[in-house]
Enzyme design. Structure first.
Site, PDB file in Angstrom:
ATOM      1  N   CYS A  45       0.839  -1.208   0.000  1.00  0.00           N
ATOM      2  CA  CYS A  45       0.000   0.000   0.000  1.00  0.00           C
ATOM      3  C   CYS A  45       0.869   1.251   0.000  1.00  0.00           C
ATOM      4  O   CYS A  45       0.537   2.252  -0.651  1.00  0.00           O
ATOM      5  CB  CYS A  45      -0.912   0.019   1.223  1.00  0.00           C
ATOM      6  SG  CYS A  45      -1.970  -1.425   1.349  1.00  0.00           S
TER       7      CYS A  45
HETATM    8  C1  BEZ Z   1       0.596  -4.610   1.866  1.00  0.00           C
HETATM    9  O1  BEZ Z   1       0.123  -3.513   1.555  1.00  0.00           O
HETATM   10  O2  BEZ Z   1       1.793  -4.817   1.815  1.00  0.00           O
HETATM   11  C2  BEZ Z   1      -0.287  -5.726   2.299  1.00  0.00           C
HETATM   12  C3  BEZ Z   1      -1.465  -5.448   2.964  1.00  0.00           C
HETATM   13  C4  BEZ Z   1      -2.258  -6.513   3.381  1.00  0.00           C
HETATM   14  C5  BEZ Z   1      -1.878  -7.814   3.105  1.00  0.00           C
HETATM   15  C6  BEZ Z   1      -0.724  -8.064   2.381  1.00  0.00           C
HETATM   16  C7  BEZ Z   1       0.076  -7.022   1.987  1.00  0.00           C
END
Ligand code: BEZ
Length: 208
Positions: A45
């Protein structure tokens, strides 16, 4: 029932990192990209929101307003923005909705309980100036989105709204387009400024 193409994007009032917004009023005559992410302070994210900030000029050129959403608090969003800015070498320049009560996420079907009982999935909605939903895509949490693809689809929709054409596989701005199947080739040759190549009577290419 899940939101479908052509539906009016549900309106809402929400707290964001840029103040309270009424979504339809905030969009005004612009196109909109509304996208959810699973959680603040997560790696994928962080890269996605950094990339979105860097693309501001590209979104502005296309008259598109971008808005992100997760079910985290405003305080978390504000702290995380400092990390996004520092690690992605940018400055977040679009609102992030703090949808703690999941009101917006529920309206847009961004919660997929069989994928996660707590977090929003990576949903993307593209909304046109009439507030109609023109594209929906859903990605899993583990896969970061390709924001060039989002710009590419907007380019296609803005072009095909203007001319009687569609865009073929892997099209990008400047490539040949296909003439709408409803237009006979002879008519297309009068209508379009450049050569219309007829590969099959139903498959005609031209430059715009
Ligand atoms: C991420 O943004 O890295 C992420 C968020 C939730 C689950 C897996 C990855």
């Amino acid at each position: 029932m899940a939101l479908q193409l052509g539906d009016i994007a549900p309106n809402f009032t929400a707290e964001t990192t840029e103040g309270t917004i009424n979504y339809h009023e905030w969009l005004g005559d612009s196109w909109g990209v509304l996208f959810s992410h699973p959680a603040d302070y997560t790696p994928v994210c962080t890269t996605e929101l950094g990339r979105t900030a860097k693309l501001k000029e590209e979104f502005d050129k296309r008259n598109v307003k971008v808005c992100a959403l997760s079910v985290d608090s405003l305080e978390d969003h504000k702290g995380w923005i400092l990390d996004i800015n520092a690690t992605q070498h940018t400055s977040v320049n679009f609102p992030i909705i703090a949808d703690e009560n999941k009101e917006v996420a529920e309206k847009y079907g961004m919660l997929h309980p069989n994928a996660s009982t707590t977090f929003t999935v990576r949903s993307v909605f593209i909304i046109d100036p009439d507030k109609k939903i023109r594209l929906t895509i859903t990605y899993p949490a583990s896969t970061g989105r390709n924001f060039n693809e989002i710009l590419r689809v907007i380019d296609s929709m803005q072009l095909t709204d203007q001319y009687s054409v569609a865009t073929p596989v892997d099209w990008k701005k400047g490539d040949k387009v296909v003439v709408a199947p409803t237009i006979p080739t002879e008519e297309a040759r009068k209508k379009f400024p450049n050569e219309v190549e007829e590969i099959r009577p139903y498959l005609r290419l031209t430059d715009l």
